[in-house]
Scaffold this motif. Structure first.
Motif, PDB file in Angstrom:
ATOM      1  N   ASP A 205      -0.881  51.602  33.377  1.00 50.68           N
ATOM      2  CA  ASP A 205      -1.490  50.818  34.451  1.00 50.68           C
ATOM      3  C   ASP A 205      -0.519  49.721  34.856  1.00 50.68           C
ATOM      4  OD1 ASP A 205      -3.726  49.974  36.141  1.00 50.68           O
ATOM      5  OD2 ASP A 205      -3.873  48.251  34.789  1.00 50.68           O
ATOM      6  N   HIS A 206      -0.028  49.871  36.068  1.00 47.26           N
ATOM      7  CA  HIS A 206       0.977  48.965  36.587  1.00 47.26           C
ATOM      8  C   HIS A 206       0.540  47.502  36.471  1.00 47.26           C
ATOM      9  CE1 HIS A 206       4.336  47.876  38.993  1.00 47.26           C
ATOM     10  NE2 HIS A 206       3.575  47.266  39.887  1.00 47.26           N
ATOM     11  N   HIS A 207      -0.710  47.264  36.842  1.00 49.93           N
ATOM     12  CA  HIS A 207      -1.237  45.907  36.841  1.00 49.93           C
ATOM     13  C   HIS A 207      -1.221  45.303  35.432  1.00 49.93           C
ATOM     14  CE1 HIS A 207      -3.676  42.497  37.964  1.00 49.93           C
ATOM     15  NE2 HIS A 207      -4.545  42.801  37.011  1.00 49.93           N
ATOM     16  N   ALA A 208      -1.657  46.101  34.454  1.00 47.30           N
ATOM     17  CA  ALA A 208      -1.705  45.601  33.075  1.00 47.30           C
ATOM     18  C   ALA A 208      -0.303  45.229  32.590  1.00 47.30           C
ATOM     19  CB  ALA A 208      -2.322  46.661  32.165  1.00 47.30           C
ATOM     20  N   MET A 209       0.668  46.036  32.949  1.00 45.45           N
ATOM     21  CA  MET A 209       2.046  45.756  32.544  1.00 45.45           C
ATOM     22  C   MET A 209       2.523  44.440  33.152  1.00 45.45           C
ATOM     23  SD  MET A 209       3.145  48.209  30.605  1.00 45.45           S
ATOM     24  CE  MET A 209       4.877  48.598  30.794  1.00 45.45           C
ATOM     25  N   GLU A 210       2.138  44.228  34.408  1.00 49.09           N
ATOM     26  CA  GLU A 210       2.523  42.973  35.060  1.00 49.09           C
ATOM     27  C   GLU A 210       1.886  41.775  34.380  1.00 49.09           C
ATOM     28  OE1 GLU A 210       1.666  43.116  39.233  1.00 49.09           O
ATOM     29  OE2 GLU A 210       3.379  44.469  39.522  1.00 49.09           O
ATOM     30  N   VAL A 211       0.613  41.933  34.030  1.00 48.30           N
ATOM     31  CA  VAL A 211      -0.077  40.820  33.367  1.00 48.30           C
ATOM     32  C   VAL A 211       0.599  40.521  32.032  1.00 48.30           C
ATOM     33  CG1 VAL A 211      -2.255  40.046  32.329  1.00 48.30           C
ATOM     34  CG2 VAL A 211      -2.281  41.273  34.500  1.00 48.30           C
ATOM     35  N   ALA A 212       0.989  41.553  31.318  1.00 48.52           N
ATOM     36  CA  ALA A 212       1.658  41.351  30.026  1.00 48.52           C
ATOM     37  C   ALA A 212       2.919  40.508  30.203  1.00 48.52           C
ATOM     38  CB  ALA A 212       1.995  42.703  29.399  1.00 48.52           C
ATOM     39  N   LYS A 213       3.670  40.817  31.239  1.00 50.79           N
ATOM     40  CA  LYS A 213       4.896  40.060  31.519  1.00 50.79           C
ATOM     41  C   LYS A 213       4.543  38.627  31.911  1.00 50.79           C
ATOM     42  CE  LYS A 213       8.383  40.858  34.480  1.00 50.79           C
ATOM     43  NZ  LYS A 213       8.497  41.434  35.806  1.00 50.79           N
ATOM     44  N   GLU A 214       3.527  38.546  32.765  1.00 52.71           N
ATOM     45  CA  GLU A 214       3.111  37.250  33.299  1.00 52.71           C
ATOM     46  C   GLU A 214       2.665  36.295  32.185  1.00 52.71           C
ATOM     47  OE1 GLU A 214       0.129  37.942  36.238  1.00 52.71           O
ATOM     48  OE2 GLU A 214      -0.049  35.812  36.769  1.00 52.71           O
ATOM     49  N   VAL A 215       1.874  36.788  31.242  1.00 56.21           N
ATOM     50  CA  VAL A 215       1.374  35.887  30.201  1.00 56.21           C
ATOM     51  C   VAL A 215       2.518  35.372  29.335  1.00 56.21           C
ATOM     52  CG1 VAL A 215      -1.013  36.694  30.099  1.00 56.21           C
ATOM     53  CG2 VAL A 215       0.710  37.836  28.699  1.00 56.21           C
ATOM     54  N   ARG A 216       3.524  36.205  29.142  1.00 53.28           N
ATOM     55  CA  ARG A 216       4.674  35.750  28.352  1.00 53.28           C
ATOM     56  C   ARG A 216       5.440  34.657  29.113  1.00 53.28           C
ATOM     57  NH1 ARG A 216       5.920  34.412  23.609  1.00 53.28           N
ATOM     58  NH2 ARG A 216       5.577  32.591  24.904  1.00 53.28           N
ATOM     59  N   GLU A 217       5.589  34.872  30.400  1.00 57.59           N
ATOM     60  CA  GLU A 217       6.332  33.887  31.187  1.00 57.59           C
ATOM     61  C   GLU A 217       5.565  32.580  31.333  1.00 57.59           C
ATOM     62  OE1 GLU A 217       6.999  36.144  34.713  1.00 57.59           O
ATOM     63  OE2 GLU A 217       8.600  37.324  33.743  1.00 57.59           O
ATOM     64  N   LYS A 218       4.262  32.694  31.462  1.00 54.76           N
ATOM     65  CA  LYS A 218       3.487  31.501  31.780  1.00 54.76           C
ATOM     66  C   LYS A 218       2.953  30.738  30.573  1.00 54.76           C
ATOM     67  CE  LYS A 218       2.177  32.738  36.431  1.00 54.76           C
ATOM     68  NZ  LYS A 218       1.137  33.266  37.328  1.00 54.76           N
ATOM     69  N   GLY A 219       2.923  31.382  29.431  1.00 56.99           N
ATOM     70  CA  GLY A 219       2.351  30.715  28.268  1.00 56.99           C
ATOM     71  C   GLY A 219       3.428  30.134  27.370  1.00 56.99           C
ATOM     72  N   LYS A 220       3.284  28.867  27.022  1.00 58.76           N
ATOM     73  CA  LYS A 220       4.251  28.286  26.070  1.00 58.76           C
ATOM     74  C   LYS A 220       4.037  28.949  24.718  1.00 58.76           C
ATOM     75  CE  LYS A 220       5.025  23.666  27.772  1.00 58.76           C
ATOM     76  NZ  LYS A 220       4.073  22.572  27.795  1.00 58.76           N
ATOM     77  N   ILE A 221       2.775  29.004  24.307  1.00 52.43           N
ATOM     78  CA  ILE A 221       2.445  29.720  23.074  1.00 52.43           C
ATOM     79  C   ILE A 221       1.556  30.885  23.451  1.00 52.43           C
ATOM     80  CG2 ILE A 221       1.252  29.567  20.852  1.00 52.43           C
ATOM     81  CD1 ILE A 221       2.032  26.636  20.789  1.00 52.43           C
ATOM     82  N   LEU A 222       2.006  32.064  23.089  1.00 46.80           N
ATOM     83  CA  LEU A 222       1.244  33.261  23.438  1.00 46.80           C
ATOM     84  C   LEU A 222       0.560  33.813  22.188  1.00 46.80           C
ATOM     85  CD1 LEU A 222       0.466  35.331  25.594  1.00 46.80           C
ATOM     86  CD2 LEU A 222       2.578  36.562  25.087  1.00 46.80           C
ATOM     87  N   VAL A 223      -0.768  33.875  22.259  1.00 46.71           N
ATOM     88  CA  VAL A 223      -1.545  34.338  21.108  1.00 46.71           C
ATOM     89  C   VAL A 223      -2.180  35.686  21.419  1.00 46.71           C
ATOM     90  CG1 VAL A 223      -3.379  33.754  19.469  1.00 46.71           C
ATOM     91  CG2 VAL A 223      -2.160  31.919  20.669  1.00 46.71           C
ATOM     92  N   ALA A 224      -1.832  36.686  20.649  1.00 51.17           N
ATOM     93  CA  ALA A 224      -2.510  37.982  20.760  1.00 51.17           C
ATOM     94  C   ALA A 224      -3.752  37.895  19.897  1.00 51.17           C
ATOM     95  CB  ALA A 224      -1.598  39.104  20.282  1.00 51.17           C
ATOM     96  N   LEU A 225      -4.910  37.796  20.540  1.00 50.65           N
ATOM     97  CA  LEU A 225      -6.148  37.530  19.809  1.00 50.65           C
ATOM     98  C   LEU A 225      -6.956  38.807  19.602  1.00 50.65           C
ATOM     99  CD1 LEU A 225      -7.951  35.224  18.628  1.00 50.65           C
ATOM    100  CD2 LEU A 225      -9.171  35.272  20.790  1.00 50.65           C
ATOM    101  N   GLY A 226      -7.217  39.107  18.361  1.00 56.58           N
ATOM    102  CA  GLY A 226      -8.038  40.271  18.045  1.00 56.58           C
ATOM    103  C   GLY A 226      -7.187  41.515  17.858  1.00 56.58           C
ATOM    104  N   ALA A 227      -7.792  42.488  17.155  1.00 54.59           N
ATOM    105  CA  ALA A 227      -7.049  43.682  16.764  1.00 54.59           C
ATOM    106  C   ALA A 227      -6.382  44.397  17.934  1.00 54.59           C
ATOM    107  CB  ALA A 227      -7.990  44.641  16.040  1.00 54.59           C
ATOM    108  N   CYS A 228      -7.105  44.581  19.037  1.00 55.14           N
ATOM    109  CA  CYS A 228      -6.540  45.361  20.148  1.00 55.14           C
ATOM    110  C   CYS A 228      -5.227  44.752  20.604  1.00 55.14           C
ATOM    111  CB  CYS A 228      -7.512  45.399  21.326  1.00 55.14           C
ATOM    112  SG  CYS A 228      -9.038  46.251  20.955  1.00 55.14           S
TER     113      CYS A 228
END
Ligand code: FAD
Ligand code: SF4
Ligand code: SF4
Ligand code: SF4
Ligand code: SF4
Lengths: 229, 385, 292
Positions: A63-86
């Motif tokens: 899913d193109h959109h999901a991939m973009e969001v993944a990139k976006e959260v890394r760029e925009k978050g100082k601390i990136l937390v992957a919350l929960g098993a998924c």
């Protein structure tokens, strides 16, 4: 105030519900942070830059959109937390394989921590409300000692599953039969037989909780201190 | 001139979605598309070939808000497939755990919609409402925690019944919590309906979000597969439902139809079908019906506690054989239906889910059409999608 | 504790005080292993509303222990006495709160089980709405444990007693003792039991349950009495109340060679021996459960 964004990818919303299951304390939590984005709870439609971005759910690589969001959260978050098993280690999305209508091509899901570099990865399906609050507070206070197990999970690329108890504990002559893995498992997949865990592969959803909870895999420093209660 | 308005993503509901609204000069929506953009994790294909016990555990993870209903419908479908009769107390516990889930999910919806009806300057009211809602949710989740084993994704819902019964102490604890819930639910109902009436009065559209489609419901507090004629149900791909190619391509839900048309499921549908709730009113009626259902839920939960024998058997060991079955449960948001085909080896041969919300996707579009676009999200939220 | 950070040679970990004590209730003393501290504390807690459920190791068939949530004094007494084999008490932590509906749980466990519990409290990833309900942890001293069939071998093969006949098993004075319901007593030198120990115990450096609210064991006190560490305020409060109300009788611990001296010696022996094993495993490149 510290800005926090809560972003949902391919999850079930259960991790957010867990956070909201802090009940009366939720208001205090929301008052101690500046929640700048959380689509399920508030109206902001664009993910802004934030001090902490917590992400629930796995990334659908198809899913193109999901991939973009993944990139976006890394760029925009100082601390990136992957919350929960998924998001942290795969969880139930490890079983996805696609072919379902009306989106038969969507079938590849990876933990966020496999797609972009995360600072912290928190197992659990979902992690308990208390733990999520502990993590938020530790991040706010810069308590890296508390967070160190989660920092390790963020770096590790190995798959978590109930089998970890076999390979990392029983096989390594470390299991002393306490049973905490059994009580921690959210699907009741673990039975204690002759003082050792027996994991039902039918019920394990690869949430990583049992192995996280086992004191024979990791015993964080803070646990070994007798706090004065 | 007509224009198109995109609301993306829509907010304050579960999942990812967007609204595409074709709007006339008078700001009224002429055509609405409500598109679910959540990637499909594929629970139906995931289950094929897996042991049946995995099914309820897995499908709960479709939705963290209404996991219980998926677990319940899944077990019911598999039990139906193999002709497994669950013991009376298991049946009661199962209804109870799912009611607990409803008693948390409905208030959560009040929380998500509160900002539609409470004005920004009404800070105290907002805090008061949130506190009340959280206390109600706490009780709902307590029921699921105790009876289901976990408030989110309750593992005690197993094929054959419920993994365990509860202790006398646990039963007493639930009783007192429910007593408080009864008061809170009544209080909430008063506050919430007052707010909605005020809202409708202020916008001057008393029937906001009305539509003329029929309702679907199988039971008031649990689920009954016999109450629905399943041969009248079809689920069609969006490519067949939407003329607009782009919309058809982008949405991730199949479209369920009853006798060839969309149907509304959920609190209003249940209360209209099994009670005397008003038919054909606006979408805000659903919000009111939902607040009312909290009361129905707590009364039934208390009744169950009275009926429950804590020393009774809660589970039988399932014996697998070839067969297919249907499991139906009334989720907070609509009728949730699971269809399972099982082999005598205890493995899933095929699996199909009509998740509760999907009934309402096409209905939301119909409900938005004919009303000013500014209210589109408020109408959508009434469906608690 | 800080096992591999230099101060591990602190034998007992932190505590406020240590005493010798025993229960005054004869019903308890009849069934308990030593001074009946664990059972007395739990019964006191249940009867006075401090606890509403306790996790204990019940006796199953042939001396096989089964974890149990006890909610009455009778159930606590039934489960009194040491089972020298693994009993996964902590596996019931969640059931106690969920289907049993307890709000104030007491947990008894070996030092490792107390560590597991403490980790669950500090990092409750899989313990939703639970850790605030752990009201009291009682640790029992532990040098080593046996797998069930390890204990069985010691009892049946080394001591020659059928497990069905066993009423009590004990370790003391360098020996492993077996008491039968026919009034017989058999023993074997502890040294001979070593081959049947649980090997995972050999990386354990906690002898006196250093993270529990209260820790207790026989070593350091006369027969029929227990040595009791009061570590936290919670632990201290309950013991003090019990002493005041006559549930426990106490005396100062013997500071000498057969009191605190031996306790210290054993605690340090365990630490030294098992730290060596930890180092050895590390050298081999095997994982050990400790982080910097
Ligand atoms: C494996 C093992 C090794 C021990 N080694 C030593 C030692 O080296 N030195 C020493 O001084 N003391 C040792 N003890 C502790 C001692 O045997 C007594 O258990 C302790 O003194 C408590 O006695 P009590 O009379 O106060 O308790 P009681 O009133 O008899 O109650 C004992 C409690 O412990 C629980 N219990 C029994 N067995 C187990 C088990 N296997 N796992 C978890 N819980 C259990 C029982 O259910 C009961 O609730 C050991 C105990 C165990 C289980
Ligand atoms: S980790 Fe579990 S609770 Fe969280 S999103 Fe995934 S399935 Fe849902
Ligand atoms: S938590 Fe670890 S040590 Fe304890 S029983 Fe499970 S695998 Fe063994
Ligand atoms: S066994 Fe249970 S706790 Fe462990 S990974 Fe599987 S589901 Fe999670
Ligand atoms: S020696 Fe350590 S690991 Fe073994 S049972 Fe005793 S406390 Fe647990």
């Amino acid at each position: 105030m510290v800005t926090v964004a809560y972003v949902q990818l391919s999850g079930c919303c259960g991790c957010l519900i867990s956070l909201s299951d802090t009940y009366e304390k939720l208001i205090d939590i929301l008052n101690s942070i500046d929640l700048v984005y959380c689509q399920t709870l508030a109206d902001a439609r664009e993910i802004p830059n934030a001090d902490i971005i917590m992400v629930e759910g796995a990334v659908c690589l198809d899913d193109h959109h999901a991939m973009e969001v993944a990139k976006e959260v890394r760029e925009k978050g100082k601390i990136l937390v992957a919350l929960g098993a998924c998001s942290a280690i795969g969880g139930i999305t490890r079983f996805c394989k696609g072919g379902q209508m009306p989106k038969p091509v969507q079938g590849s899901f990876s933990a966020l921590s496999e797609v972009v570099k995360c600072d912290l990865a928190v197992p659990g399906c979902p992690p308990s409300p208390e733990l999520i609050v502990n993590v938020i507070i530790a991040v706010l206070n810069g308590d890296m000692e508390y967070l160190s197990p989660f920092a390790k999970y963020a770096e590790s690329t190995s798959t978590s599953c109930g089998c970890d108890l076999i390979t990392n504990v029983i096989n390594k002559s470390l299991c002393m039969g306490c049973g905490v893995c059994t009580s921690s498992c959210p699907t009741r997949a673990i039975e204690m037989i002759e003082g050792r865990p027996l994991v039902s592969s039918e019920l394990c959803i690869k949430c990583g909780v049992c192995s996280f909870q086992c004191p024979r895999i990791e015993l964080p420093k803070g646990v070994c201190q007798l706090d004065e209660e | 001139m007509a224009k198109t308005i995109n609301i993306t993503p829509t907010t304050r509901h579960e999942g990812h979605a967007k609204l595409i609204l074709e709007v006339e000069d008078n700001e009224v929506v002429n055509k609405a598309y409500y598109i679910n953009t959540t990637p499909v994790r594929g629970f139906e294909t995931m289950l094929v070939g897996r042991p049946a016990e995995f099914a309820p555990i897995a499908v709960m993870r479709i939705c963290g808000i209404c996991q219980t209903t998926h677990g319940t419908a899944s077990c019911a479908a598999i039990e139906d497939a193999i002709g497994c009769e669950i013991p009376k107390d298991g049946r009661l516990l199962r209804e109870l755990v799912a009611l607990g889930n409803r008693m948390h999910s409905h208030p959560l919806h009040h929380l998500l919609t509160a900002d539609d009806f409470i004005k920004p300057e009404e800070k105290d009211l907002r805090v008061e409402a949130i506190k009340l809602i959280q206390r109600m949710r706490k009780t709902g989740q307590l029921v699921v925690d105790i009876v289901g084993g976990e408030g989110i994704h309750p593992p005690n819902i197993v094929i054959g019944g419920m993994r365990t019964n509860i202790s006398e102490r646990a039963k007493a604890k639930l009783y007192y919590a429910l007593k408080q819930y009864e008061k809170d639910a009544y209080n909430m109902y008063e506050i919430y309906t007052g707010l909605i009436e005020r809202y409708l009065e202020e916008i001057g559209i008393p029937d906001l979000g009305s539509h003329t489609y029929p309702y679907i419901a199988s039971h008031t507090t649990f689920g009954d597969k016999e109450a629905i004629k399943w041969d009248r149900v079809v689920e069609i791909p969006p490519q067949r439902y939407y003329e607009n190619r782009e919309v058809a391509e982008s949405t991730s839900v199949m479209i369920p139809l009853y006798e060839g048309v969309p149907v509304e499921g959920g609190p209003r549908a249940r209360m209209a079908k099994f009670g005397n709730f008003k038919i054909g009113g606006g979408a805000m009626d659903i919000n009111i019906a939902r607040a009312k259902e909290n009361l129905g839920a707590v009364y039934r939960a208390m009744e169950i506690l009275d009926e429950l024998n804590i020393n009774g058997k809660s589970k039988v060991t399932p014996e697998y054989k070839d067969g297919s079955g249907i499991g139906v449960h009334e989720a907070p948001r609509a009728t949730n239906a699971h269809f399972a085909e099982v082999g005598k080896d205890g493995k899933i041969k095929s699996y199909k889910i009509i998740a509760a919300s999907t009934w309402n996707f096409p209905i939301v579009e119909k409900a938005i059409e004919g009303y000013p676009h500014q209210h589109a999200e408020v109408i959508m939220r009434a469906y608690d999608i | 504790m800080d096992i591999n950070r230099g101060d591990y040679m602190d034998p007992f970990g932190k505590y406020n005080s240590i005493i010798s004590a025993r229960a005054t209730d004869k019903r308890i003393l009849k069934k308990s292993q030593d001074g009946g501290i664990v059972s007395a504390v739990f019964i006191y807690g249940l009867e006075n509303g401090l606890l509403d459920g306790v996790i204990v190791a019940d006796k199953g068939e042939k001396f096989k222990p089964v974890p149990k949530v006890a909610t009455t004094p009778e159930e606590v007494i039934e489960a009194a006495g040491t089972k020298y084999t693994v009993c996964p008490n902590i596996s019931l932590l969640k059931s106690a709160v969920r289907e049993y509906g307890c709000d104030r749980i007491g947990v008894v466990g070996t030092p490792c089980q107390i560590i597991s519990t403490k980790k669950a409290i500090k990092y409750p990833v899989g313990f939703r709405h639970l850790t605030d309900k752990i009201a009291l942890t009682v640790g029992i001293f532990c040098m080593e444990n046996f797998p069930y069939n390890g204990m069985k071998t010691v009892v049946e093969e080394l001591c020659g007693i059928r497990l069905e006949d066993v009423v009590k098993v004990d370790i003391g004075k360098g020996k492993f003792w077996v008491y039968t319901k026919w009034g017989e007593t058999k023993s074997v030198k502890l040294k001979e039991t070593h081959p049947y120990e649980q090997i995972a115990c050999h990386v354990c450096t906690d002898y006196t349950a250093e993270l529990a609210d209260i820790s207790t064991g026989s070593v350091g006190s006369p027969d029929g009495w227990s040595s009791v560490f009061l570590r936290t305020k919670k632990g201290e409060e309950i013991i003090n109340k019990m002493v005041d109300e006559g549930y426990l009788e106490t005396k100062p611990i013997d500071e000498g060679k057969f009191g605190l001296g031996i306790l210290k010696k054993l605690a340090l022996t365990k630490k030294e021996k098992n730290l060596k094993e930890i180092e050895y495993r590390k050298e081999l490149g095997l994982p050990v459960p400790i982080i910097e």
